[in-house]
Design an enzyme around this catalytic site. Structure first.
Site, PDB file in Angstrom:
ATOM      1  N   HIS A 131     -17.357 -10.933   6.757  1.00 30.66           N
ATOM      2  CA  HIS A 131     -16.074 -10.256   6.970  1.00 30.66           C
ATOM      3  C   HIS A 131     -15.277 -10.984   8.039  1.00 30.66           C
ATOM      4  CE1 HIS A 131     -13.593  -6.624   8.377  1.00 30.66           C
ATOM      5  NE2 HIS A 131     -13.122  -7.002   7.209  1.00 30.66           N
ATOM      6  N   HIS A 132     -14.014 -11.238   7.769  1.00 32.43           N
ATOM      7  CA  HIS A 132     -13.079 -11.815   8.743  1.00 32.43           C
ATOM      8  C   HIS A 132     -11.828 -10.965   8.792  1.00 32.43           C
ATOM      9  CE1 HIS A 132     -14.797 -16.144   7.985  1.00 32.43           C
ATOM     10  NE2 HIS A 132     -15.498 -15.495   8.896  1.00 32.43           N
ATOM     11  N   GLU A 133     -11.750 -10.066   9.761  1.00 35.82           N
ATOM     12  CA  GLU A 133     -10.490  -9.328   9.952  1.00 35.82           C
ATOM     13  C   GLU A 133      -9.657 -10.116  10.954  1.00 35.82           C
ATOM     14  OE1 GLU A 133      -8.910  -6.366   8.657  1.00 35.82           O
ATOM     15  OE2 GLU A 133      -7.397  -7.453   9.798  1.00 35.82           O
ATOM     16  N   GLU A 153      -7.268  -6.929  -2.480  1.00 35.61           N
ATOM     17  CA  GLU A 153      -6.831  -5.538  -2.435  1.00 35.61           C
ATOM     18  C   GLU A 153      -5.401  -5.518  -2.977  1.00 35.61           C
ATOM     19  OE1 GLU A 153      -7.356  -2.085   0.916  1.00 35.61           O
ATOM     20  OE2 GLU A 153      -6.161  -3.833   1.451  1.00 35.61           O
ATOM     21  N   GLU A 157       0.825  -1.218   0.000  1.00 39.22           N
ATOM     22  CA  GLU A 157       0.000   0.000   0.000  1.00 39.22           C
ATOM     23  C   GLU A 157       0.856   1.263   0.000  1.00 39.22           C
ATOM     24  OE1 GLU A 157      -3.016  -0.533   3.017  1.00 39.22           O
ATOM     25  OE2 GLU A 157      -3.525  -2.504   2.227  1.00 39.22           O
ATOM     26  N   GLU A 168      -9.937   3.560   0.355  1.00 39.39           N
ATOM     27  CA  GLU A 168      -9.878   3.891   1.787  1.00 39.39           C
ATOM     28  C   GLU A 168      -8.851   4.987   2.067  1.00 39.39           C
ATOM     29  OE1 GLU A 168      -8.882   0.227   3.773  1.00 39.39           O
ATOM     30  OE2 GLU A 168      -6.828   0.219   3.041  1.00 39.39           O
ATOM     31  N   HIS A 214      -8.227  -8.860   1.639  1.00 40.08           N
ATOM     32  CA  HIS A 214      -7.546  -7.572   1.833  1.00 40.08           C
ATOM     33  C   HIS A 214      -6.239  -7.814   2.575  1.00 40.08           C
ATOM     34  CE1 HIS A 214     -10.432  -4.222   0.693  1.00 40.08           C
ATOM     35  NE2 HIS A 214     -10.880  -5.333   0.137  1.00 40.08           N
ATOM     36  N   GLU A 215      -5.308  -6.915   2.369  1.00 36.18           N
ATOM     37  CA  GLU A 215      -3.915  -7.137   2.812  1.00 36.18           C
ATOM     38  C   GLU A 215      -3.485  -8.533   2.373  1.00 36.18           C
ATOM     39  OE1 GLU A 215      -6.281  -6.213   5.312  1.00 36.18           O
ATOM     40  OE2 GLU A 215      -6.000  -4.214   4.495  1.00 36.18           O
TER      41      GLU A 215
HETATM   42  C1  NOJ Z   1      -8.400  -3.097   5.903  1.00 38.25           C
HETATM   43  C2  NOJ Z   1      -9.309  -3.247   4.733  1.00 38.25           C
HETATM   44  O1  NOJ Z   1      -8.641  -2.956   3.530  1.00 38.25           O
HETATM   45  C3  NOJ Z   1     -10.484  -2.334   4.957  1.00 38.25           C
HETATM   46  O2  NOJ Z   1     -11.328  -2.362   3.833  1.00 38.25           O
HETATM   47  C4  NOJ Z   1     -11.200  -2.766   6.204  1.00 38.25           C
HETATM   48  O3  NOJ Z   1     -12.273  -1.905   6.453  1.00 38.25           O
HETATM   49  C5  NOJ Z   1     -10.259  -2.750   7.403  1.00 38.25           C
HETATM   50  N1  NOJ Z   1      -9.078  -3.481   7.097  1.00 38.25           N
HETATM   51  C6  NOJ Z   1     -10.897  -3.368   8.638  1.00 38.25           C
HETATM   52  O4  NOJ Z   1     -10.971  -4.756   8.474  1.00 38.25           O
HETATM   53 CA    CA Z   2      -6.296  -2.162   3.269  1.00 41.70          CA
END
Ligand code: NOJ
Ligand code: CA
Length: 678
Positions: A377-379, A476, A175, A482, A457-458
């Site tokens: 969603h899975h962060e 991503e 990024e 963002e 993402h990431e």
């Molecule tokens: C990074 C992601 O790119 C973003 O879209 C997301 O909202 C945040 N992480 C939280 O998970």
């Molecule tokens: Ca991101």
């Protein structure tokens, strides 16, 4: 006598000592790869009779075995030609042609010994791929640790070559804002790495089918020499394999101009066919979500007064989605673990337990009754063992509630993905090392078992694995929208004029376009805010390819400008054919795409900070049809700084024989739907 003996021996030996050279050409003859064993195995690439990649070294080094490289000579070659077609279940086009000449070169030590390795070259009209194929042999017959990949990409005139790149092995993963420099000034970079030679030829170095291997970055050495630099494990080993292994493909796209790089299927062609037979549950589509509110600070992921992921708010988004025909609503922050500094406490994420104000059953029943699915969603915050332990239960829960897509997240600094090893010890890994390459793929395969598609993402960079695993639907892997909410600096006007020629060569990106309110922090050049016009936001839906596209702004901002919103409602996310029709890296780009199994075409064009006028031939249209062009373009006084909204929406009847002149404002764009009339 001595003299005679010497002459005889020289006669016998010298032909063996002469370097051997073999060639393979692209089907159209324009690309020539020459493989040579002078001192060390090497290859070079010529394009249109001019050097593209100069003689460059090949080879591998190991922790406990001798190098495959120095002293190895060509002992065998095999040739093959392939010309076939295959279909993408979803993509930029439906039908893909796979047309190449192949050369398998065997190198052996001293031409006698059992030590040997192969390099397989596939030469297409738009570039080449090559990979190492190392058979099991003495010294390389058990567990193998690779400590150096010797592959080089040597560029002839680095002072006259312009390169577009982001740094590798940095804390912010992929990024970064793209740099434009001379190749001589490049340091350590990610791929796709794109550059323009002094003669105008454009090249891009990347890789295909990165499976069970470390990601390849490029480290510049002296002059114009770029060397493969594989991202290591926590202990410095680059790659762990067992005997009889192959590497991912190292790829070099070659084109006479910038646009040619964009019309290439090289990366996909070098991947294996789909391992998923029934792909009917993999759904290209558009979605909205409880997301932008968190990024601009109106809501929070964590619990409390501003909690975004509530039952009532999600139902409101479901209503909005149903009203305008969106298929999914992404909800972030519904599951336990977001309170406090969520990006630092990833080991407390619970992937199946909701906050009290979020009722997943009620929400999904409500949505499904209206034809709208929850997008899961899975962060992980980079705590991958915590995720791994819950992954299967988490997918089961989602499947039970009709979820077909899950966005994952691995927010953690580069080199700080936390895993617990088999002895219970915490290890830190890179997002693009071999460990994570396997971890991401494990996630994709397990998701497929529950008929779930993944938007990572990431992520690790894309290398075309969507062909083999079509449920890896997007990722991503670059600065997305963002950054226009909180980035300081935000994405500069040139960003989306560079992405197509760099990041996008690897595969689809979940950029999340569609910001309609550019003034949430006020307008002006010095405010950190979206640096585009509104028409450029619309153009992104065609320019930045993804089979899933988000309308990422708040519903109220769309309802305040329904005429412009109409383009987002109309634009498809799945294509029959795609053609890049104009562009220069970092300056401007235009794509035309035909709707999958439909007659309509769409066009997206955008520019960097320079206003410019593009005249584009419409010869991509079907010659037998007439079309209504529904044009969304920058108004006369539009500019990204203080007048981003001025837009002209107009209709014109056109055919393939016409051209369109599109004035683009500074950081402006144009989006067009060509609606077939017959
Ligand atoms: C990074 C992601 O790119 C973003 O879209 C997301 O909202 C945040 N992480 C939280 O998970
Ligand atoms: Ca991101």
């Amino acid at each position: 006598m001595k003299k005679i003996l010497l002459v005889i021996t020289t006669c016998l030996i010298s032909p063996l000592l002469l370097a051997k050279s073999v060639q393979v050409k692209s089907p159209d003859g324009n690309i020539v790869v020459t493989v040579n064993d002078d001192k060390t195995p090497n290859y070079r690439i010529d394009f249109n009779n001019e050097g593209a990649i100069e003689a460059s070294r090949l080879g591998l080094r190991f922790q406990k075995a001798a190098e495959l490289g120095l002293g190895f000579a060509i002992t065998d070659t095999q040739r093959n030609t392939v010309d076939s077609n295959w279909q993408l279940p979803w993509g930029e086009r439906k039908n893909v042609r796979d047309h190449y000449n192949e050369l398998l070169v065997t190198f052996s030590l001293d031409r006698q010994s059992a030590n040997t390795f192969n390099v397989r070259f596939k030469v297409f009209n738009d570039g080449i791929g090559f990979r190492y194929e190392v058979p099991s042999q003495p010294g390389l017959d058990g567990n193998i640790a690779i400590t150096n990949e010797l592959t080089e990409f040597n560029v002839g005139q680095p002072e006259q070559t312009t390169a577009w790149w982001i740094p590798s092995r940095g804390w912010n993963r992929y990024e970064y804002i793209y740099q434009t420099t001379k190749l001589i000034d490049v340091d350590h970079v990610h791929t796709p790495f794109t550059f323009k030679l002094a003669n105008g030829h454009h090249l891009s170095i990347h890789e295909a089918a990165l499976v069970d291997y470390a990601g390849m970055t490029l480290q510049k050495q002296r002059g114009g020499s770029l060397k493969a630099d594989l991202t290591p494990w926590y202990d410095g080993i680059l790659v762990r394999k067992t005997a009889g292994f192959t590497t991912p493909w190292r790829t070099v796209q070659v084109s006479k101009d910038a646009v040619g790089l964009l019309n290439s299927d090289l990366i996909l062609n070098l991947n294996e066919p789909s391992k998923i037979e029934d792909t009917s549950w993999i759904e290209p589509s558009k979605y909205v979500g409880i997301w932008w509110g968190m990024h601009v600070g109106e809501n929070t992921w964590g619990s409390g007064d501003k909690h975004g992921a509530t039952t009532s708010e999600t139902k409101r988004y479901m209503d909005f989605a149903a009203k305008y025909g969106f298929k999914g609503v992404l909800v972030e922050g519904w599951n336990i673990g977001w309170d406090g500094q969520w990006y630092d406490n990833g080991d407390v994420f619970n992937f199946t337990k909701a906050y009290d104000d979020f009722n997943i059953k009620a929400i999904t029943e409500y949505g499904l009754a209206k034809g709208v699915r929850l997008v899961g969603h899975h962060e992980t915050s980079g705590n991958v063992t915590n995720y791994r332990n819950q992954m299967e239960d988490a997918f089961k829960l989602y499947q039970q509630h009709g979820v077909r897509q899950v966005k994952t997240g691995y927010v953690a600094d580069g080199g700080k993905i936390k895993r617990i090893d088999e002895n219970g010890i915490a290890r830190m890994e890179w997002h693009d090392g071999q460990f994570m390459s396997n971890e991401y793929l494990y996630n994709i395969k397990l998701a497929a078992k529950y008929q779930i598609s993944i938007n990572t993402h990431e992520p690790i960079k894309d290398t075309g694995l969507r062909r083999t695993y079509p449920n890896w639907i997007a990722r991503e892997g670059a600065r997305g929208q963002e950054y226009n909410a909180w980035g300081s600096p935000p994405n500069p006007p040139s960003h989306t004029a560079i992405l197509p020629f760099t990041r996008m060569l690897s595969g689809p990106m979940d950029f999340t376009p569609g910001t309609f309110d550019m003034a949430f922090k006020g307008l002006g050049a010095d405010t950190d805010r979206p640096q585009t016009t509104l028409a450029k936001q619309l153009a992104l839906y065609v320019v930045i390819y993804s089979p899933i596209q988000m309308a990422s702004d708040l519903p109220r901002n769309y309802e305040a400008n329904l005429p412009a919103f109409q383009f987002i409602l109309d634009v498809p996310t799945d294509w029959q054919e795609s053609k890049a029709i104009a562009g220069e890296v970092g300056k401007y780009v235009a794509f035309a795409r035909q709707e999958r199994d439909g007659d309509d075409w769409y066009l997206g064009a955008l520019t960097n900070e320079d206003a410019r006028t593009l005249t584009l031939s419409l010869d991509f249209l079907d010659k037998t049809k007439r079309y209504q062009a529904q044009i969304y373009r920058d108004g006369e006084k539009a500019n990204w700084v203080d007048n981003p909204y001025e837009m002209i929406i107009e209709q014109k009847e056109v055919s393939a024989a016409d051209s369109l002149t599109l004035p683009l404002a500074t950081s402006g764009g144009a989006a067009i739907r060509f609606k077939a009339l017959n």
